[in-house]
Design an enzyme around this catalytic site. Sequence first.
Site, PDB file in Angstrom:
ATOM      1  N   HIS A 105      -4.879 -10.753   3.026  1.00 53.39           N
ATOM      2  CA  HIS A 105      -4.142  -9.708   2.289  1.00 53.39           C
ATOM      3  C   HIS A 105      -4.069 -10.103   0.814  1.00 53.39           C
ATOM      4  O   HIS A 105      -3.879 -11.273   0.486  1.00 53.39           O
ATOM      5  CB  HIS A 105      -2.733  -9.552   2.874  1.00 53.39           C
ATOM      6  CG  HIS A 105      -2.062  -8.305   2.396  1.00 53.39           C
ATOM      7  ND1 HIS A 105      -1.560  -8.192   1.120  1.00 53.39           N
ATOM      8  CD2 HIS A 105      -1.849  -7.115   2.995  1.00 53.39           C
ATOM      9  CE1 HIS A 105      -1.053  -6.977   0.966  1.00 53.39           C
ATOM     10  NE2 HIS A 105      -1.214  -6.302   2.094  1.00 53.39           N
ATOM     11  N   GLU A 172      -8.397  -2.026   1.713  1.00 53.30           N
ATOM     12  CA  GLU A 172      -7.141  -1.920   0.960  1.00 53.30           C
ATOM     13  C   GLU A 172      -7.421  -2.181  -0.514  1.00 53.30           C
ATOM     14  O   GLU A 172      -7.378  -3.346  -0.955  1.00 53.30           O
ATOM     15  CB  GLU A 172      -6.150  -2.997   1.443  1.00 53.30           C
ATOM     16  CG  GLU A 172      -5.562  -2.744   2.797  1.00 53.30           C
ATOM     17  CD  GLU A 172      -4.090  -3.182   2.838  1.00 53.30           C
ATOM     18  OE1 GLU A 172      -3.287  -2.416   3.361  1.00 53.30           O
ATOM     19  OE2 GLU A 172      -3.764  -4.257   2.327  1.00 53.30           O
TER      20      GLU A 172
END
Length: 268
Positions: A105, A172
């Site tokens: 992430h 993302e």
Amino acid sequence: MWYTTSTMINKKKLLIANWKMNVTSQKEAEGLFLSIRNVITRLNHTHMICCPPHIYLNQVAEHVNSNNYTVGAQDAYAEESGSRTGETSVLMIKNAEVGHVILGHSERRHLETKLDVARKVSAVLEHGMKPIICIGEEQRDKNWKKEIQQQLKDVFDRVSKKEPENIIIAYEPIWAISGDKKSPATSVQYNESIAVIKEELKKIFRTQKAVEEMKFVYGGSLDDKNIEDFLKNTDTDGFLVGRVSHDPRILMSMFRLIETHVENEEEL
Ligand code: PGA
């Protein structure tokens, strides 16, 4: 443990709820999970992967009573045990009955090297869990394609290519993540990016079949106002949400939109 097979999940849209560090007590974690659980148990086409902070994993796992959701983790240290103050090992995560682990992430990439991310992906796969690997460019500038191609190489050059069916790629874009003033990518940008990602993965895995076995989801400022663009105009396997993942009202509305969309598709 409530038993959920891959086949059960495969047919459904994924909604990955990344609580990040936004739930700060056991009471809050329990209250939030139970309020979502009442709705999710009645859904037919959505599978939620609930990713609380590590400290609440066991507590959330205890409340699982349906095939409609499983518990995920927000990270896992690549080693099983040892002198690593403050870390939570891949074995601890596995023993907490976790099925999926978010890795790479952008909010963690400054804390870890590319090699760390690749090691974590390998460790998670070796322990029978599924990595949700976040890939995304910093800016949509002239380098965006190269940036995501390089991120994929950095992970997969060092990871076994044996189980593509256990891999979830979350596109993302960093410029779209978290924030009231930010807006999500459009479905057009998602489709362009996924095409680049799939092409690169095909080169890395040397087969189209491997790419077909993976799942691809979108994350970045998603909510009930913009999810329909992705439902209608992409073939995404699901969604990764942060900001709204601890807002039961918005989640319910997203679940309803997903369910209605899939039902309408089935009628066609
Ligand atoms: P967001 O976060 O929905 O708040 O943009 C998504 C993520 O970071 O996983």
